[in-house]
Structure formats: structure tokens, C-alpha cells
Design a protein around this motif. Structure first.
Motif, PDB file in Angstrom:
ATOM      1  N   ALA A 434       0.835  -1.206   0.000  1.00 54.37           N
ATOM      2  CA  ALA A 434       0.000   0.000   0.000  1.00 54.37           C
ATOM      3  C   ALA A 434       0.867   1.253   0.000  1.00 54.37           C
ATOM      4  N   ALA A 435       1.968   1.226   0.761  1.00 57.35           N
ATOM      5  CA  ALA A 435       2.871   2.380   0.812  1.00 57.35           C
ATOM      6  C   ALA A 435       3.524   2.629  -0.543  1.00 57.35           C
ATOM      7  N   TRP A 436       3.983   1.561  -1.209  1.00 59.27           N
ATOM      8  CA  TRP A 436       4.605   1.724  -2.525  1.00 59.27           C
ATOM      9  C   TRP A 436       3.600   2.223  -3.559  1.00 59.27           C
ATOM     10  N   ALA A 437       2.375   1.721  -3.507  1.00 53.41           N
ATOM     11  CA  ALA A 437       1.353   2.151  -4.462  1.00 53.41           C
ATOM     12  C   ALA A 437       1.093   3.651  -4.337  1.00 53.41           C
ATOM     13  N   THR A 438       0.949   4.126  -3.099  1.00 56.63           N
ATOM     14  CA  THR A 438       0.711   5.550  -2.869  1.00 56.63           C
ATOM     15  C   THR A 438       1.924   6.374  -3.288  1.00 56.63           C
ATOM     16  N   ALA A 439       3.115   5.900  -2.959  1.00 57.36           N
ATOM     17  CA  ALA A 439       4.335   6.639  -3.285  1.00 57.36           C
ATOM     18  C   ALA A 439       4.508   6.806  -4.791  1.00 57.36           C
ATOM     19  N   ILE A 440       4.289   5.746  -5.543  1.00 57.20           N
ATOM     20  CA  ILE A 440       4.452   5.810  -7.006  1.00 57.20           C
ATOM     21  C   ILE A 440       3.459   6.793  -7.618  1.00 57.20           C
ATOM     22  N   ALA A 441       2.193   6.705  -7.197  1.00 54.03           N
ATOM     23  CA  ALA A 441       1.164   7.586  -7.760  1.00 54.03           C
ATOM     24  C   ALA A 441       1.435   9.052  -7.423  1.00 54.03           C
ATOM     25  N   LEU A 442       1.797   9.342  -6.172  1.00 55.02           N
ATOM     26  CA  LEU A 442       2.049  10.722  -5.771  1.00 55.02           C
ATOM     27  C   LEU A 442       3.294  11.283  -6.433  1.00 55.02           C
ATOM     28  N   ALA A 443       4.330  10.448  -6.568  1.00 56.88           N
ATOM     29  CA  ALA A 443       5.550  10.918  -7.217  1.00 56.88           C
ATOM     30  C   ALA A 443       5.280  11.291  -8.673  1.00 56.88           C
ATOM     31  N   LEU A 444       4.551  10.461  -9.386  1.00 55.23           N
ATOM     32  CA  LEU A 444       4.229  10.757 -10.788  1.00 55.23           C
ATOM     33  C   LEU A 444       3.376  12.020 -10.895  1.00 55.23           C
ATOM     34  N   SER A 445       2.438  12.178  -9.957  1.00 61.08           N
ATOM     35  CA  SER A 445       1.579  13.361  -9.953  1.00 61.08           C
ATOM     36  C   SER A 445       2.401  14.636  -9.804  1.00 61.08           C
ATOM     37  N   ASN A 446       3.328  14.640  -8.848  1.00 58.01           N
ATOM     38  CA  ASN A 446       4.148  15.829  -8.611  1.00 58.01           C
ATOM     39  C   ASN A 446       5.118  16.093  -9.756  1.00 58.01           C
ATOM     40  N   LEU A 447       5.698  15.047 -10.310  1.00 61.73           N
ATOM     41  CA  LEU A 447       6.616  15.225 -11.429  1.00 61.73           C
ATOM     42  C   LEU A 447       5.900  15.808 -12.649  1.00 61.73           C
ATOM     43  N   PHE A 448       4.655  15.390 -12.864  1.00 62.70           N
ATOM     44  CA  PHE A 448       3.881  15.945 -13.970  1.00 62.70           C
ATOM     45  C   PHE A 448       3.663  17.442 -13.767  1.00 62.70           C
ATOM     46  N   ARG A 449       3.281  17.847 -12.551  1.00 66.58           N
ATOM     47  CA  ARG A 449       3.015  19.273 -12.296  1.00 66.58           C
ATOM     48  C   ARG A 449       4.282  20.104 -12.475  1.00 66.58           C
ATOM     49  N   ILE A 450       5.399  19.605 -11.945  1.00 65.78           N
ATOM     50  CA  ILE A 450       6.652  20.349 -12.093  1.00 65.78           C
ATOM     51  C   ILE A 450       6.967  20.557 -13.580  1.00 65.78           C
ATOM     52  N   GLY A 451       6.921  19.471 -14.346  1.00 68.92           N
ATOM     53  CA  GLY A 451       7.245  19.567 -15.766  1.00 68.92           C
ATOM     54  C   GLY A 451       6.310  20.482 -16.521  1.00 68.92           C
ATOM     55  N   PHE A 452       5.023  20.395 -16.231  1.00 71.58           N
ATOM     56  CA  PHE A 452       4.048  21.199 -16.964  1.00 71.58           C
ATOM     57  C   PHE A 452       4.238  22.684 -16.680  1.00 71.58           C
ATOM     58  N   LEU A 453       4.351  23.045 -15.391  1.00 73.94           N
ATOM     59  CA  LEU A 453       4.511  24.458 -15.046  1.00 73.94           C
ATOM     60  C   LEU A 453       5.810  25.021 -15.604  1.00 73.94           C
ATOM     61  N   TRP A 454       6.823  24.200 -15.646  1.00 80.86           N
ATOM     62  CA  TRP A 454       8.114  24.656 -16.164  1.00 80.86           C
ATOM     63  C   TRP A 454       8.033  24.910 -17.675  1.00 80.86           C
ATOM     64  N   VAL A 455       7.460  23.958 -18.394  1.00 83.07           N
ATOM     65  CA  VAL A 455       7.403  24.060 -19.859  1.00 83.07           C
ATOM     66  C   VAL A 455       6.416  25.131 -20.306  1.00 83.07           C
ATOM     67  N   ARG A 456       5.218  25.154 -19.701  1.00 84.44           N
ATOM     68  CA  ARG A 456       4.161  26.049 -20.185  1.00 84.44           C
ATOM     69  C   ARG A 456       4.256  27.455 -19.617  1.00 84.44           C
ATOM     70  N   LEU A 457       4.680  27.587 -18.365  1.00 86.47           N
ATOM     71  CA  LEU A 457       4.645  28.897 -17.720  1.00 86.47           C
ATOM     72  C   LEU A 457       6.010  29.407 -17.295  1.00 86.47           C
ATOM     73  N   GLY A 458       7.031  28.583 -17.451  1.00 94.13           N
ATOM     74  CA  GLY A 458       8.363  29.022 -17.042  1.00 94.13           C
ATOM     75  C   GLY A 458       8.551  29.077 -15.543  1.00 94.13           C
ATOM     76  N   LEU A 459       7.678  28.425 -14.784  1.00100.26           N
ATOM     77  CA  LEU A 459       7.761  28.418 -13.324  1.00100.26           C
ATOM     78  C   LEU A 459       8.362  27.101 -12.849  1.00100.26           C
ATOM     79  N   HIS A 460       9.325  27.167 -11.943  1.00 99.90           N
ATOM     80  CA  HIS A 460       9.885  25.942 -11.376  1.00 99.90           C
ATOM     81  C   HIS A 460      10.350  26.217  -9.946  1.00 99.90           C
ATOM     82  N   PRO A 461      10.454  25.170  -9.128  1.00 95.88           N
ATOM     83  CA  PRO A 461      10.798  25.375  -7.713  1.00 95.88           C
ATOM     84  C   PRO A 461      12.284  25.287  -7.415  1.00 95.88           C
TER      85      PRO A 461
END
Length: 532
Positions: A434-461
Motif C-alpha cells: 500500500a505504501a509503494w502504491a501511494t508513493a508511485i502515484a504521488l511521485a508521478l503526480s508531482n513530477l507531472f506538475r513540475i514539468g508542466f509548469l516549467w514548460v508552459r509557464l516558465g515556473l519551477h521550484p
């Protein structure tokens, strides 16, 4: 919905910098200095809120680690925790996205002289209708719901209807919390939820531990006390003079009603997806392994949640500012806020995660032996929390932009992925699956947001400070690991963690890898010296 702002290519020449900035600060270096001062205030407020939340975390630690585990069975702990999880899901389904909508649209309604255009009435009215609809659907499908839990988790069936008052109280607390956050009143709601509510929980457990009440009476008192802080929120809003409940449609309501409802409808699904993503693991464990597994898993999950306290504090203070940046087309301020809060989050997150790893021996000493099954859950979920903190405000930036529909679709995809992973991994790997399932899904979710904001809006953390704080943490933990390898056990933990602190804290200060933390400490020290 209002037109989403475009990137300001040259902030120095933009006429759309935050309108609250003085005219003398509308260009160049002066504008940057103004933003850094303003963001410094946000950081300081976030740190102050974190301090308050950590005070509540001490009470929560006593509740979850000492009282719950030693006076309730693993199955009873599972029930107490999953009641809260299901109440949150019920409340978010009912909210119709209005909590997030408040952060996005309240700046357009805010006008104290006009009672904020009766915003609060509509904020409460629509979700109340949503609660009635969800409650009706639960009644219609109660047989299927009970069948889901009956085999492995019969306690959930027995106490299922306690969810109605708890979910309603959770709904209204969240709505008032969003309203007060938009008014920049963040400290008292934190006091109610993080401290007062946890003191109430401790009282209910102590009554049961002293054999003054039975377990059914404990559940009743537990739910009642959890719900009571919502009344405190209502009284506090009234005391501030912002409890405006007149059912009137002003010109502002008429002008923005459709846009608000459309945005709320989309963010409803986004919020539901996020809640499911964070709680699907415990719901699936209740189905496949039973309440005792839920008790172990959710207890370890709670410990990792302590890492997120600074992140939550920064979110509460910064979310209204994100909405204001979009309103004023201020991408300079948005990028500065995004990077500085992410650096602060990463530094604190790494420190707390590795402190948890170093000190887990002490935690498991005060808990029944069965809870040691969750040690790997601590590491997996804890590392995922740090990634969450590193990505900072990306979720709020997405939700308050014109790309909020895409964020919804991504969340829905992650829920499907997390569900599939839990179904596959829990029967094979148990609570670690259960821990690995949650970790994989959340990691992919956050990586998608980082990439999208960086490419489309030029924003990154990202910033150089992140590399520096990671190196400082790695060196500090390496010394702990070396000492613990030489002297294992409790004494090795004490000596090793002492060395970790003696390296991490001075290096972080001397190298100034987190400037806002240095500034806050200097500010506090200066005030103390002035008083002395």
C-alpha cells in the motif's frame, strides 16, 4: 472563468505588476526588493504557524503513538483513524469544490463595507445541498458499502452512521477555514484544529483508558469532540465581524456566479481525486487485510504527516497570495514565492525525515511490538512526503490557473493508477505494498506538475540552495550511519543523532542555504534581546 494571465516576459516594463505595490516600486530592482520583503512576511507567518502546528503535533504524538496504541487494540485504532478518513472523503464530495473556489475567487468579492457581497452565505449553501445529495446516495448504496467492509472490517459497518455528523462538521470546518484563510486569518483555525481538537481527542482516550466509559461510548464522545471545533470556527468568524449569512444576490454574485460554479465543478473532481489518492491505501487495506492492518498503517502514516506541517503552514498562508498574483498577472512574484517556499520546505522536510529515520528506534520502544511491521512504511511514505514538500505550491498554482481542467484529468489518472497498484500490491506485499502504491502515484503526480509548469509557464521550484541543503543532509546522515554501525542500538542512536544535529544545524546556518530560516532566527533573537 476570468482570463488566465500570460507570462510577463519583461516584468520591469509590465503595467500589470501587483497593484498593491507602490508606484515607486513598479520597476527593476526596487520591484524585486518589494516582493522579497512581502514574501519574507509570508515566510515568517508560515514559520509561526508551523510552530503552532508542531505544538499540536506533540499532543498528536501522545495521542497516536502513546494513547491510541497502548489503550486501544490495533483494530480499534484502525476504526478511529478510518472514521476520520471517510468523513474527509464525504465532506469533499459534498463541498462541490467550494473550498478551493474560495481561495481562487474571494479576492473578486472581498469588500468589508458590502459584507463581501454575501459570499459566505453562498459558500455554505451550495455545499449543504451537496451534503444532502451525497447522504442520499450513501443511503441508496448502503448495502454495497456494507458488503465492502463486512468481511474484514465489521467494526466499520457497526459504527458507519457516526460518519454523518462527523462529515458535516468536517465540511463546515473546511469551508470556514478557506473563508478565514482568504481573509488572512490563519492562526486561530490552526489553533482549533491542531491543538484544541487534539486535546479533546486525548480526553476521550483517557476516559476510556481509565475504564470510565465503554468502547461504544468512547466512539460517541470521540466523534462529538472532533466535531465540536466547527462551532468554535463559527463563533470566531462572528467575533471577527465576518459572519454574513444574508441570502442576497448582489451584483457581484450575479456577475461571477456561473464562472464560480463551473470552476467549482471541475475542482470538485480534483479535490476528490486528491483525497482518494491520499486515502485509497487505508480503504483498500480495510477491504483486503482488515482493521488491524489499517491501525498499523495509519499510525505510521500519521508519523510521516508530521514532516508535512511546515508545508501545510506555508500553503495556508501562501494560497491567497497565489490567487492575487494571478489576478494581477504578477509572474515575477509567483516565481519568487514558488522557489522560496520550496527551498524552505525541502530543508525542513529533509531534516525531519532523516530525524525520523534516526530516531525510529525510540518510537517503536513505546508502542506494542506489532507496530514494528510499519517501519518500512515510515521510510517509503516519508520520502514521498519530502518530494511533496520540494514541489511546494505547484498544486495551488495549477488549480488557480486556466489549466485547472488538466490538473483534474491528471488527478483522475493517478487515482486509477493508485487503485490498480493497491489491488495488485496489497495482497502480495501487505501494508508495504500500500505504501509503494501511494508513493508511485504521488511521485508521478508531482513530477507531472513540475514539468508542466516549467514548460508552459516558465515556473519551477529549483534553486542552488536545494543542492546545498541536500549535500549538508547527506553528510550529516552519513556520520550518523557510521556511528550507529559502530555502536548499534539505543546508545548508537543517541550518539549518532547528536552528531547529525551538530553537523546539520551549524552547517545550514553557516552556509546560509536557507536564507529565510536564517532571517527568522535573527528576527526572533533580536526580539528576545530587545526584551531582555
Amino acid at each position: 472563468m476570468p482570463r488566465a494571465p500570460q507570462i510577463v516576459k519583461n516584468p520591469q516594463k509590465s503595467a500589470h505588476i501587483d497593484k498593491s505595490v507602490p508606484q515607486s516600486a513598479q520597476n527593476g530592482e526596487v520591484c524585486l526588493q518589494y516582493h522579497f520583503r512581502a514574501l519574507g512576511v509570508i515566510i515568517r507567518q508560515s514559520i509561526q504557524s508551523s510552530v503552532l502546528q508542531y505544538a499540536g503535533a506533540v499532543i498528536g504524538f501522545v495521542n497516536k503513538i502513546l494513547l491510541f496504541t497502548n489503550y486501544l487494540s490495533e483494530e480499534e485504532v484502525g476504526l478511529a483513524n478510518i472514521l476520520v478518513t471517510n468523513a474527509m472523503l464525504w465532506a469533499n464530495l459534498s463541498a462541490m469544490g467550494f473550498s478551493t473556489m474560495t481561495l481562487r475567487f474571494f479576492p473578486y468579492f472581498q469588500d468589508k463595507d458590502r459584507k463581501h457581497h454575501n459570499f459566505l452565505f453562498w459558500l455554505l449553501a451550495v455545499p449543504t445541498i451537496g451534503f444532502l445529495v451525497v447522504s442520499f446516495l450513501v443511503l441508496v448504496f448502503q448495502i454495497q458499502i456494507f458488503d465492502y467492509f463486512q468481511d474484514k472490517s465489521p467494526l466499520m459497518v457497526e459504527y458507519f452512521w457516526y460518519l454523518i455528523p462527523l462529515a458535516l462538521a468536517t465540511l463546515y470546518f473546511d469551508l470556514f477555514d478557506a473563508y478565514l484563510r482568504s481573509l488572512m486569518k490563519t492562526v486561530v483555525p490552526v489553533l482549533f484544529r491542531e491543538i484544541i481538537q487534539r486535546i479533546f481527542v486525548a480526553l476521550s482516550i483517557l476516559l476510556y483508558a481509565l475504564d470510565l466509559i465503554t468502547f461504544p461510548q468512547f466512539v460517541l464522545i470521540y466523534v462529538a469532540l472532533l466535531s465540536s471545533v466547527t462551532l468554535l470556527m463559527v463563533l470566531y468568524t462572528w467575533w471577527l465581524g465576518h459572519l454574513h449569512l444574508q441570502p442576497q444576490r448582489t451584483w457581484r454574485v450575479n456577475q461571477l456566479a456561473r464562472k464560480v460554479l463551473v470552476f467549482g465543478g471541475f475542482t470538485l473532481m480534483g479535490n476528490i481525486s486528491a483525497i482518494i489518492l491520499y486515502n485509497i491505501d487505508s480503504l483498500m487495506l480495510a477491504r483486503y487485510l482488515g482493521m488491524d492492518a489499517v491501525g498499523i498503517y495509519t499510525t505510521c502514516f500519521y508519523v510521516t504527516a508530521l514532516i508535512m506541517i511546515p508545508w501545510r503552514a506555508i500553503q495556508k498562508v501562501s494560497a491567497p497570495k497565489v490567487a492575487a498574483f494571478w489576478k494581477n498577472n504578477d509572474m515575477l512574484g509567483m516565481q519568487a514565492l514558488y522557489r522560496r517556499t520550496s527551498l524552505m520546505n525541502l530543508g525542513v522536510g529533509l531534516f525531519l525525515f532523516f530525524s525520523m529515520v534516526c530516531l525510529n528506534e525510540f518510537m517503536f520502544l513505546v508502542m506494542p511490538k506489532g507496530y514494528r511491521e510499519g517501519i518500512v512504511v515510515l521510510w517509503i511514505v516519508g520520502a514521498t512526503r519530502v518530494l511533496d514538500m520540494l514541489t511546494g505550491l505547484n498544486g495551488y498554482i495549477m488549480l488557480t490557473s486556466k489549466y485547472y481542467r488538466l490538473d483534474l484529468l491528471m488527478n483522475a489518472a493517478m487515482v486509477i493508477l493508485a487503485t490498480i497498484l493497491n489491488v495488485v500490491m496489497i495482497p502480495v506485499y501487505g501494508i508495504e505494498g500500500a505504501a509503494w502504491a501511494t508513493a508511485i502515484a504521488l511521485a508521478l503526480s508531482n513530477l507531472f506538475r513540475i514539468g508542466f509548469l516549467w514548460v508552459r509557464l516558465g515556473l519551477h521550484p529549483f534553486s542552488n540552495g536545494m543542492i546545498n541543503i541536500t549535500l549538508v543532509t547527506a553528510v550529516s546522515y552519513a556520520v550518523f550511519y557510521l556511528l550507529y554501525s559502530i555502536v548499534p542500538g539505543i546508545w548508537g542512536t543517541v550518539v549518532g543523532y547528536g552528531a547529525f544535529l551538530l553537523l546539520f544545524l551549524p552547517l545550514t546556518w553557516a552556509l546560509k542555504v536557507i536564507p529565510d530560516a536564517n532571517g527568522f532566527v535573527k528576527d526572533v533573537w533580536g526580539r528576545l534581546r530587545a526584551k531582555l
